[in-house]
Design a protein around this motif. Structure first.
Motif: not given
Length: 481
Positions: A379-382, A457-467
């Motif tokens: 999950t990516g969140a903002v 912002t949420a997509l960046r958080q999601l990318r970080k979580a997937l990485d």
């Protein structure tokens, strides 16, 4: 003896699904008959999407005046004229209904029959209408009979015309002084907030802890807190009894804080809808139905079992939304028209919006669906609380969660409450429908300053979580935690 008409396709219902099915079926045969008891005019135009948004638009205008002081603007002497508010709602509603009626009038009279239809056997329909009783023999049938409000029978007998449903609101000639709204789904939430902002004393009662359709636990909790603070709302309330006292309604309910009673001009029951399938004589067809009387069907073909009967729109009780009803009708109409050549169609990405403030939206697969399926997702969140444009316009409430699949990195779904959720929901539904990865979505342009930057912002958080390596399973955890 009653004459028998013979057609290739009979379509029961002239709403959004029925009209869509009619147009699709006619691409394959001219022997099509659309049967509807009237009055004509889709649920959306007459009592649903459009009149509710007209009322909400008036409420938003009133709220903008009330909220102007935060921007240093003092407004004096503002008065809400309920009669003028409702006059515009009715006039514009009638205009939208008129467009639908024009479409129906353009249909060849030989292709439409007014009356209530029910099966007398798998292929014969008895139609009772203004001109008497007719019998129609149809090789194939599309059931597009819509739905109706589901109201407790004892409430109706106790309250009479002081019990209303959303259909009744849009015929008002003035705003009432007070309304109790029972039901915290989309309809109840939208109407309760709109009436509250238009100066009506409102009490919104919900039997569960949730407000609206969000399934993500964190967002559902945030939605509950948000509307607790902005509405006269009582969640987890059990209505014990309702009674009519002259021209008023007394509502008695129990909550965690005790037993309560309050009087209102009306009780608005927003307690769900039920498909109009119970009066169709389905017992004469051999069709298998669920416990609620809805025929069991395939949502990719809209076919009921292996039969010659198809289902469409709110009668299917799948996704009671206009665009879904129209798609249902298109699929059912084509398959009925070219029967027995029945084809499965790919469904659009799910998208749902609640037009409250802050708005609620869901795109793609929900948190509940992903968790139930055991999908491996992150999950990516903002939060919109400090999101730039949201603060600028004073609508910095809510949050957005985007779900991405581990391994493929594809976007799976999103849930949100916040400003412009109706637009963010569309953008994300389109990305999900194109099977975009989080990296492909982030490669798109984001202007500054706009609310859509919150999506980035949420997509960046999601990318970080997937990485990040997937956390190991733990007792009490669910996928996505």
């Amino acid at each position: 003896m009653t004459p028998v008409s013979e057609v290739d396709v009979a379509i029961l219902g002239a709403g959004s699904a029925g009209l869509s099915a009619y147009r699709a079926a006619r691409e394959h045969t001219e022997r099509v008959l659309m049967i509807d008891p009237g009055p004509y005019g889709t649920t959306c135009a007459r009592v649903g999407c459009m009149p509710s948004k007209l009322l909400i638009a008036a409420a938003e205008a009133a709220h903008a005046v009330d909220d102007a002081a935060r921007f240093g603007i003092d407004v004096q002497g503002v008065r809400i004229d309920g009669a003028r508010v409702m006059a515009r709602v009715r006039a514009e509603r009638d205009r939208f209904v008129g467009f639908v009626l024009d479409d129906i009038e353009r249909i060849d009279p030989a292709h439409r029959l007014q009356g209530s239809a029910r099966f007398v056997d798998p292929h014969r329909l008895q139609v009772d209408g203004p001109g008497g009783t007719a019998v129609v023999r149809a090789d194939r049938v599309v059931l597009a009979t819509g739905s109706r409000p589901n109201v407790p029978a004892d409430w109706r007998s106790a309250l009479g015309d002081r019990l209303i449903v959303n259909d009744d609101v849009f015929d008002w000639h003035d705003l009432p002084r007070s309304v109790a709204v029972v039901g915290t789904g989309a309809i109840g939430l939208e109407l309760a907030q709109a009436l509250h902002r238009l100066g009506v004393r409102v009490r919104l009662l919900g039997r569960g802890p949730k407000v609206g359709p969000l399934s993500d636990p964190a967002l559902a909790a945030l939605a509950a807190r948000t509307f607790d603070a902005s509405l006269p709302l009582q969640r987890e309330a059990t209505v014990l009894r309702v009674e009519r006292l002259g021209d008023e309604v007394a509502v008695h309910w129990r909550s965690a804080s005790g037993t309560h009673s309050e009087r209102f001009d009306f009780l608005l029951a927003a307690t769900g809808r039920r498909p109009n399938t119970d009066a169709l004589g389905l017992e004469h067809t051999g069709l298998a139905c669920d416990d609620d009387g809805v025929p069991l069907h395939d949502s990719t073909t809209m076919r009921i079992g292996g039969s010659h009967v198809f289902l469409a729109g709110d009668a299917s009780d799948d996704r009671p939304l206009l665009h879904e009803a129209a798609d249902d009708g298109l699929i059912a109409g084509h398959n009925a028209g070219r029967y027995p050549d029945v084809r499965a169609e790919r469904r659009r990405t799910p998208l749902a919006v609640v037009f409250c403030e802050p708005q609620l939206a869901m795109a793609g697969r929900s948190h509940r669906e992903l968790t139930a399926a055991g999908t491996r997702f992150a999950t990516g969140a903002v939060s919109f609380e400090n999101q730039g444009r949201s603060r600028v316009i004073g609508r910095n409430v809510g949050a957005l969660h985007i779900y991405g699949e581990r391994g493929t990195r594809r976007l799976l779904g999103a849930e949100m409450l916040g400003p412009a959720a109706e637009h963010l929901g569309h953008l994300l539904a389109w990305s999900i429908g194109r099977h975009e990865t989080v990296d492909e979505a982030l490669a798109q342009p984001f202007y500054h300053p706009v609310i859509e930057e919150g999506v980035r912002t949420a997509l960046r958080q999601l990318r970080k979580a997937l990485d990040t390596a997937e956390p190991p399973p733990c007792e009490g955890c669910s996928p996505g935690d």
